[in-house]
Design a protein around this motif. Structure first.
Motif, PDB file in Angstrom:
ATOM      1  N   LYS A   1      -4.832  10.364   3.694  1.00 60.51           N
ATOM      2  CA  LYS A   1      -4.967  11.108   3.408  1.00 60.51           C
ATOM      3  C   LYS A   1      -4.318  12.012   3.400  1.00 60.51           C
ATOM      4  O   LYS A   1      -4.067  12.790   3.069  1.00 60.51           O
ATOM      5  CB  LYS A   1      -6.460  11.525   4.798  1.00 60.51           C
TER       6      LYS A   1
ATOM      7  N   LEU B   1      -2.545  11.458   0.022  1.00 55.37           N
ATOM      8  CA  LEU B   1      -3.298  12.258  -0.885  1.00 55.37           C
ATOM      9  C   LEU B   1      -3.385  13.771  -0.505  1.00 55.37           C
ATOM     10  O   LEU B   1      -3.534  14.874  -1.551  1.00 55.37           O
ATOM     11  CB  LEU B   1      -5.122  11.557  -0.512  1.00 55.37           C
ATOM     12  N   ASP B   2      -3.442  14.472   0.246  1.00 58.09           N
ATOM     13  CA  ASP B   2      -3.031  15.443   0.408  1.00 58.09           C
ATOM     14  C   ASP B   2      -1.694  16.187   0.424  1.00 58.09           C
ATOM     15  O   ASP B   2      -2.377  17.225   0.050  1.00 58.09           O
ATOM     16  CB  ASP B   2      -3.436  15.806   2.588  1.00 58.09           C
TER      17      ASP B   2
ATOM     18  N   LYS C   1      -4.444   0.775  -0.236  1.00 59.20           N
ATOM     19  CA  LYS C   1      -5.479   1.846  -0.128  1.00 59.20           C
ATOM     20  C   LYS C   1      -3.569   2.638  -0.550  1.00 59.20           C
ATOM     21  O   LYS C   1      -4.552   4.374  -0.872  1.00 59.20           O
ATOM     22  CB  LYS C   1      -5.959   2.351   0.906  1.00 59.20           C
TER      23      LYS C   1
ATOM     24  N   VAL D   1      -6.235   4.632  -8.444  1.00 56.88           N
ATOM     25  CA  VAL D   1      -7.360   5.519  -7.841  1.00 56.88           C
ATOM     26  C   VAL D   1      -7.227   5.072  -6.638  1.00 56.88           C
ATOM     27  O   VAL D   1      -8.042   3.631  -5.567  1.00 56.88           O
ATOM     28  CB  VAL D   1      -8.373   6.057  -8.554  1.00 56.88           C
ATOM     29  N   SER D   2      -6.853   5.332  -4.916  1.00 59.18           N
ATOM     30  CA  SER D   2      -7.376   4.650  -3.667  1.00 59.18           C
ATOM     31  C   SER D   2      -8.572   5.142  -3.664  1.00 59.18           C
ATOM     32  O   SER D   2      -9.227   5.540  -3.391  1.00 59.18           O
ATOM     33  CB  SER D   2      -6.124   6.059  -2.963  1.00 59.18           C
TER      34      SER D   2
ATOM     35  N   GLN E   1     -10.291   8.017  -1.398  1.00 59.06           N
ATOM     36  CA  GLN E   1      -9.217   9.622  -2.778  1.00 59.06           C
ATOM     37  C   GLN E   1     -11.141   9.240  -3.041  1.00 59.06           C
ATOM     38  O   GLN E   1     -11.631  10.739  -3.403  1.00 59.06           O
ATOM     39  CB  GLN E   1      -8.609   9.139  -3.912  1.00 59.06           C
ATOM     40  N   LYS E   2     -11.564   8.757  -3.375  1.00 57.38           N
ATOM     41  CA  LYS E   2     -13.397   8.382  -3.840  1.00 57.38           C
ATOM     42  C   LYS E   2     -14.278   8.483  -3.318  1.00 57.38           C
ATOM     43  O   LYS E   2     -15.352   8.998  -3.438  1.00 57.38           O
ATOM     44  CB  LYS E   2     -14.003   7.178  -4.392  1.00 57.38           C
TER      45      LYS E   2
END
Length: 310
Positions: A102, A105-106, A137, A304-305, A308-309
């Motif tokens: 996370k 991604l952030d 992931k 794409v993780s 993320q989905k």
């Protein structure tokens, strides 16, 4: 001029010897980058203290987080004193891998450094370690750090799948080699390619009398040798730096890494999840436990993780 890299370093709360942090600092000697020392913590007892209000529990959590931040500040102080930019991020989360992915991604980290160790094979098939979750992931490259040194003038090994005609394998091969050349440039190291190919299927040799296993094996080897040499030439790598062996990747890659005394092995991981991952895992995961050097796991460019989905 390329922008500075932003590196996440996963801190291990169980030891004072932070090999991932040490490796990231070493990496920063060669690259323009800033580091974030990241720690995910969780104590179930704080969540179960029913005598306390939600506000009091939050206050206790913040006190623990503050304590861990001070501890990390002491760890990174010598590097900050030398001018390296090191931020600190402590997250309260009951699933460390989710907290790590996370944050990637952030914050858009370019790379994750994490110390690793040998996993119990049987347990790893049933209870997937945090490392395996991150490999599957995390969208950015993940460097799993072991205790092997990074001397200059050594070898960097790239595991390629050169015999495949599938587009994503070709793209991932090039992505891996390009990253390996950057690392090799930092360390004045040599880039080597390794490719494993399957042996003769025993069931075919038994069931089909006219099947010629020697001819099959010779043809298969020639196909992979030619494909690896062609790939090497595309990236200005000499034929003598290609290694094509019959066998499973989890056997071949560690064997060649030991022979070369490689500082690092780069391997692609497609991020298999779900039941198949729980039962058989990914090639990268099987290989990592058999290597005594660092492993840089790289995803395809369009990965794409799963987090993320959601």
């Amino acid at each position: 001029m390329s922008k500075p890299q932003h590196i996440m370093v996963v801190i291990d709360p169980t030891t004072e010897q932070q090999k991932a942090l040490n490796r990231a600092v070493e990496y920063a000697r060669y690259q323009d980058c800033s580091l974030t020392a990241f720690l995910s913590i969780y104590d179930f007892s704080y969540e179960m203290t029913t005598m306390l209000s939600g506000e009091e529990r939050e206050s206790m959590r913040q006190a623990v987080i503050k304590d861990r931040e001070l501890w990390i500040s002491e760890l990174v102080a010598p590097y900050r004193d030398k001018g390296l930019v090191v931020d600190i991020h402590v997250e309260w989360h009951n699933r460390p891998f989710e907290a790590i992915v996370k944050a990637v991604l952030d914050e858009g980290y370019d790379m994750v450094f994490k110390g690793t160790h040998d996993h119990d094979v049987l347990k790893s098939m049933i209870f997937t370690p945090t490392d395996w979750h991150i490999l599957r992931k995390c969208p950015c490259p993940v460097l799993l750090v072991k205790d092997h040194d990074w001397p200059e003038g050594g070898n960097v090994l790239v595991a390629v799948n050169a015999g495949s005609e599938q587009g994503y394998h070709k793209s991932l091969n090039s992505r891996l080699i390009n990253k390996a050349k950057k690392v090799a440039g930092m360390l004045s190291a040599e880039v080597h390619l390794v490719n494993a190919y399957p042996g003769t299927p025993v069931n075919i040799a038994i069931e089909i009398p006219e099947f010629n296993p020697q001819e099959y094996n010779s043809t298969m080897k020639r196909h992979h040798v030619d494909a690896v040499k062609d790939l090497a030439r595309q990236h200005n790598i000499g034929d003598d730096h290609t290694h094509v062996l019959e066998g499973m990747p989890e056997d071949v890659i560690p064997k060649v890494a030991r022979e070369l005394d490689a500082e690092m092995v780069l391997i692609g991981t497609i991020g298999r999840t779900g039941f198949s991952a729980a039962i058989i895992g990914n090639t990268a995961e099987h290989v990592i436990d058999r290597l005594d050097c660092d492993v840089l796991a790289v995803k395809p460019e369009d990965f794409v993780s799963p987090l993320q989905k959601s």
